[in-house]
Design an enzyme around this catalytic site. Structure first.
Site, mmCIF file in Angstrom:
data_model
loop_
_atom_site.group_PDB
_atom_site.id
_atom_site.type_symbol
_atom_site.label_atom_id
_atom_site.label_comp_id
_atom_site.label_asym_id
_atom_site.label_seq_id
_atom_site.Cartn_x
_atom_site.Cartn_y
_atom_site.Cartn_z
ATOM 1 N N GLY A 13 23.073 9.728 52.234
ATOM 2 C CA GLY A 13 23.952 8.969 53.118
ATOM 3 C C GLY A 13 23.400 8.991 54.522
ATOM 4 O O GLY A 13 22.234 9.339 54.734
ATOM 5 N N ASP A 133 36.460 10.815 57.818
ATOM 6 C CA ASP A 133 35.707 9.904 56.956
ATOM 7 C C ASP A 133 36.172 10.016 55.502
ATOM 8 O O ASP A 133 35.364 10.088 54.582
ATOM 9 C CB ASP A 133 34.195 10.163 57.068
#
Ligand SMILES: Nc1ncnc2c1ncn2[C@@H]1O[C@H](COP(=O)(O)OP(=O)(O)OP(=O)(O)O)[C@@H](O)[C@H]1O
Length: 330
Positions: A13, A133
């Site tokens: 990521g 997140d």
């Protein structure tokens, strides 16, 4: 890092690459996240490591939060920063993709999963950690079908100042589809409500099998949020006038009331109560994770179906046992 034998890459990521590995000393399977660091900046890399590790460390020991085992910072050329965690399993996003797009999770199963996510979020918030997140990619599913929140790369400790009650935080945070209205309006004084809005989006996604608000831009996202949950009360929020985008024409447009009942016709009244509470546009009216867990959907439920699973035969993924954690070395 010589104690770990790399098995395979399992994720990548913005903040790093994640490997499945084996701890040579114990045989335990672990997940090692190698942080990327901002533009090769060494100081930034250390800061990122310390921040993520401290947030994870504050939350250690909770069954619904990924467990940190160790944090390492290598010195010298090619130095890296690593977080060693219990290996859990695939992400909820992966599992849902494999189930097939548009395939809803039955309400009782959604309630079991939401209980775990809210329990994990309530614990994080109690420790002063804002995740910032939450999304299905950052929730892991273990071999028994239990959930653990992971990726504390965007997390931080909530800080309060005497004058405002909030420190100005970074914006934007949270992946667009899960981003709360106050963030889309430019707030830098947000609180744990940004996490509970995201959990409301995840709940809707479980119940429908598809993302609730797949916006294409910040303004499209805000428009979708207002059109879905209504925006009538947002302008009455005492902090509204201070929001950088309070003057946006989107905030002046008249909106129908919430469409959640229409969108989830089969959802029980108690389930809708939690969904609407998590997806309240006004942050001060949004359910906290701890309050959500006290709503009838959770308290009246036949609790046996909701208990964390500890027997084999669950539908998701492989399971790896954990052993005692290492010392944290940051
Ligand atoms: N403890 C773990 N056990 C199993 N898989 C994990 C674990 N931690 C992370 N992963 C896998 O690695 C992926 C990436 O991890 P993580 O989200 O922490 O990295 P990231 O760089 O911050 O990603 P992003 O930018 O997408 O948020 C996760 O979605 C998950 O699939």
């Amino acid at each position: 890092m010589e104690h770990y034998e790399r098995i395979e890459k399992i994720g990548e990521g913005a903040s790093g690459v994640v490997y499945k590995a084996r701890d040579r000393r114990t045989g335990a399977t672990v997940a090692i996240k190698r942080l990327r660091g901002g533009g090769g900046d060494d100081e930034q890399l250390s800061e990122d490591l310390v921040r993520e590790a401290r947030c994870l460390e504050a939350c250690r020991g909770h069954p619904c939060l990924v467990e940190l085992r160790a944090a390492h910072r290598d010195a010298g050329a090619g130095a890296g920063a690593f977080l060693v965690m219990d290996y859990v399993g695939p992400s909820l996003a992966q599992v849902m993709r494999e189930r097939g797009a548009g395939r809803p999770v039955p309400e009782a199963e959604a309630r079991r999963l939401m209980r775990q996510l809210l329990d994990g979020a309530a614990a994080m918030h109690e420790h002063g950690v804002l995740h910032r997140d939450l999304k299905p990619d950052n929730v892991l599913v273990d071999g028994h079908g239990n959930l653990k929140i992971c990726d504390f790369g965007m997390s931080r400790f909530a800080a309060a100042t005497a004058s405002t009650g909030h420190a100005p935080y970074t914006s934007p945070v949270v992946t667009l589809w899960y981003r709360a209205p106050e963030l889309l309006l430019g707030s830098r004084e947000y609180d744990a409500g940004v996490d509970t809005w995201a959990l409301g989006c995840i709940m809707a996604e479980l119940l429908s099998g598809a993302p609730l608000l797949p916006g294409r831009s910040e303004m499209d996202q805000l428009n979708r949020a207002f059109d879905t949950v209504g925006a009538d009360d947002m302008a009455d929020w005492p902090r509204f006038a201070r929001l950088p985008r309070a003057g946006s024409p989107l905030c002046r447009k008249s909106r129908p009331p919430s469409r959640l009942r229409e969108m989830f016709p089969a959802l029980s009244t108690a389930g809708l109560d939690v969904l609407s509470g998590l997806l309240s546009c006004r942050p001060d009216r949004r359910l906290t994770a701890a309050d959500a867990l006290r709503r009838p959907w959770f308290t009246d439920a036949e609790s046996s179906a909701d208990q964390p699973r500890n027997a084999c035969g669950a539908r998701f993924s492989e399971r790896v046992g954990g052993v005692a954690a290492d010392a944290i070395v940051v």
